[in-house]
Design a protein around this motif. Structure first.
Motif, mmCIF file in Angstrom:
data_model
loop_
_atom_site.group_PDB
_atom_site.id
_atom_site.type_symbol
_atom_site.label_atom_id
_atom_site.label_comp_id
_atom_site.label_asym_id
_atom_site.label_seq_id
_atom_site.Cartn_x
_atom_site.Cartn_y
_atom_site.Cartn_z
ATOM 1 N N UNK A 40 -24.360 43.806 25.823
ATOM 2 C CA UNK A 40 -23.388 44.228 24.813
ATOM 3 C C UNK A 40 -24.025 44.087 23.438
ATOM 4 N N UNK A 41 -23.893 45.120 22.633
ATOM 5 C CA UNK A 41 -24.406 45.074 21.270
ATOM 6 C C UNK A 41 -23.256 44.881 20.290
ATOM 7 N N UNK A 42 -23.585 44.345 19.126
ATOM 8 C CA UNK A 42 -22.559 44.105 18.116
ATOM 9 C C UNK A 42 -21.897 45.427 17.740
ATOM 10 N N UNK A 43 -20.583 45.518 17.873
ATOM 11 C CA UNK A 43 -19.901 46.811 17.699
ATOM 12 C C UNK A 43 -19.967 47.348 16.268
ATOM 13 N N UNK A 44 -20.240 46.486 15.286
ATOM 14 C CA UNK A 44 -20.273 46.962 13.903
ATOM 15 C C UNK A 44 -21.644 47.533 13.513
ATOM 16 N N UNK A 45 -22.645 47.401 14.401
ATOM 17 C CA UNK A 45 -23.972 47.934 14.114
ATOM 18 C C UNK A 45 -24.086 49.395 14.534
ATOM 19 N N UNK A 46 -25.021 50.100 13.947
ATOM 20 C CA UNK A 46 -25.363 51.453 14.362
ATOM 21 C C UNK A 46 -26.580 51.387 15.285
ATOM 22 N N UNK A 47 -26.845 52.437 16.074
ATOM 23 C CA UNK A 47 -28.059 52.435 16.903
ATOM 24 C C UNK A 47 -29.323 52.197 16.092
ATOM 25 N N UNK A 48 -29.388 52.762 14.904
ATOM 26 C CA UNK A 48 -30.561 52.549 14.064
ATOM 27 C C UNK A 48 -30.706 51.074 13.710
ATOM 28 N N UNK A 49 -29.593 50.428 13.401
ATOM 29 C CA UNK A 49 -29.633 49.006 13.042
ATOM 30 C C UNK A 49 -29.950 48.132 14.259
ATOM 31 N N UNK A 50 -29.464 48.540 15.439
ATOM 32 C CA UNK A 50 -29.772 47.789 16.657
ATOM 33 C C UNK A 50 -31.279 47.804 16.913
ATOM 34 N N UNK A 51 -31.890 48.968 16.780
ATOM 35 C CA UNK A 51 -33.334 49.051 16.985
ATOM 36 C C UNK A 51 -34.090 48.260 15.918
ATOM 37 N N UNK A 52 -33.627 48.358 14.669
ATOM 38 C CA UNK A 52 -34.264 47.594 13.593
ATOM 39 C C UNK A 52 -34.243 46.099 13.920
ATOM 40 N N UNK A 53 -33.099 45.618 14.406
ATOM 41 C CA UNK A 53 -32.958 44.201 14.730
ATOM 42 C C UNK A 53 -33.920 43.785 15.841
ATOM 43 N N UNK A 54 -33.992 44.592 16.893
ATOM 44 C CA UNK A 54 -34.842 44.227 18.015
ATOM 45 C C UNK A 54 -36.321 44.330 17.672
ATOM 46 N N UNK A 55 -36.677 45.260 16.822
ATOM 47 C CA UNK A 55 -38.067 45.349 16.383
ATOM 48 C C UNK A 55 -38.453 44.095 15.600
ATOM 49 N N UNK A 56 -37.540 43.630 14.742
ATOM 50 C CA UNK A 56 -37.827 42.401 13.981
ATOM 51 C C UNK A 56 -37.914 41.197 14.900
ATOM 52 N N UNK A 57 -36.991 41.103 15.875
ATOM 53 C CA UNK A 57 -37.011 39.979 16.807
ATOM 54 C C UNK A 57 -38.301 39.970 17.634
#
Length: 325
Positions: A101-118
């Motif tokens: 489950x991904x945070x519902x307030x994020x966009x797909x672009x932001x989800x990828x940005x987050x995982x790239x940073x992690x």
């Protein structure tokens, strides 16, 4: 650098790459319940391996042990040449879990940005956008994930698994929420990964999809490896049935030259070897016509992966040659 050092370096360079996945003797128990017992297999670089079995067979437990999410009670795991206990072993691994489950307030672009940073990966914004396009989400990159259907979230999960350019991709039920078009997209994606030398470990209940994309299959039952091998080894020999007229002793001899022969009336069944190169049947039909035989029908016959899976799980027949119990 000395000549001896140079020679050793050259010898190492000539060695084949280590398997993407290697595990031996994996065991996991939860209280009195044994989830996994003595599971061993490997996945070569650029290979697609399917993990099959009924619910509760231990497939997801095996995947979690491979990825270091669950500690095995016994056994060894190597990922891309490193022990699974080494965090660096997972730096080039992409993972799509069965439940996420991904945070519902994020966009797909932001989800990828987050995982790239992690992941501390160097992935340009253009590559991230290409990854979203690859899974069919390019036009939804700025929308909130909370409004996505389950199938769209599944596509986003695939993008997350692929965004850091992994050398090994582990997919746990990747098509569970997808429509038929989405399943075809995933199939094409897996084949594209294979063509680039990426190893894929695929856990799926959709046996038809596994049969289309996998090089080898491991069947788990009650936490153990019930059978494993290439599709040719698991499915055994293929057969071709021919309806012929005008058959004499010469013709039967020609049929027997192609494989083991059985006859029922004007139907002749020839059993082909698993390593048949695909020219045996065309050559046979050509020769039969040249000998004056009337060929009324030619029907290929082969056991399906589903039939073999059910036979293994029900213990209806012994495991095929090349598999292991």
């Amino acid at each position: 650098m000395t000549s001896g050092t140079t020679g050793a370096a050259a010898a190492l360079a000539d060695l084949p790459p280590s398997p993407a996945v290697w595990c031996s003797g994996l065991r996991k128990r939860y209280g009195r319940q044994t989830a996994v017992e003595d599971v061993s297999f490997s996945v070569a670089r650029g290979e697609v391996l399917g993990l099959l079995g009924p619910n509760g067979a231990g497939k997801t437990s095996v995947i979690k042990m491979l990825l270091g999410l669950v500690r095995p009670d016994a056994g060894e795991v190597l990922l891309l040449g490193r022990r699974a206990s080494d965090p660096r072993s997972r730096s080039a691994v992409g993972y799509l879990p069965e439940l996420f489950r991904y945070q519902p307030w994020l966009t797909p672009r932001e989800v990828l940005d987050l995982h790239v940073r992690l992941a501390k990966a160097d992935v340009r914004a253009s590559e991230r956008q290409e990854c979203l396009a690859l899974v069919g989400l390019a036009d939804r990159a700025g929308d909130r994930v909370g409004g996505f259907s389950k199938g769209m979230q599944q596509r986003l999960g695939l993008a997350v698994a692929l965004v850091a350019r992994p050398e090994l991709v582990v997919l746990d039920e990747p098509t569970s929420a997808l429509d038929p078009i989405g399943r075809v997209d995933v199939r094409d994606l897996v084949l594209a990964l294979k063509s680039r030398g990426v190893a894929v470990l695929l856990n799926s209940h959709l046996i038809g999809e596994v049969e289309r994309v996998c090089d080898r299959v491991v069947i788990l039952d009650k936490g153990r490896v019930a059978a494993s091998g290439t599709l040719a080894e698991l499915l055994g020999q293929r057969e071709v049935r021919l309806r012929l007229a005008g058959v004499d002793g010469r013709i039967e001899d020609r049929l027997r030259a192609a494989g083991s022969l059985t006859r029922s009336g004007d139907w002749f069944t020839v059993q082909l070897t698993a390593d048949d190169d695909g020219v045996t049947v065309p050559d046979l039909v050509r020769d039969l016509v040249g000998l004056g035989v009337a060929v009324h029908a030619v029907e290929p016959v082969r056991i399906s992966l589903e039939e073999r899976l059910l036979a293994v799980l029900r213990h209806d027949e012994p495991t095929a040659e090349g598999t292991q119990r």
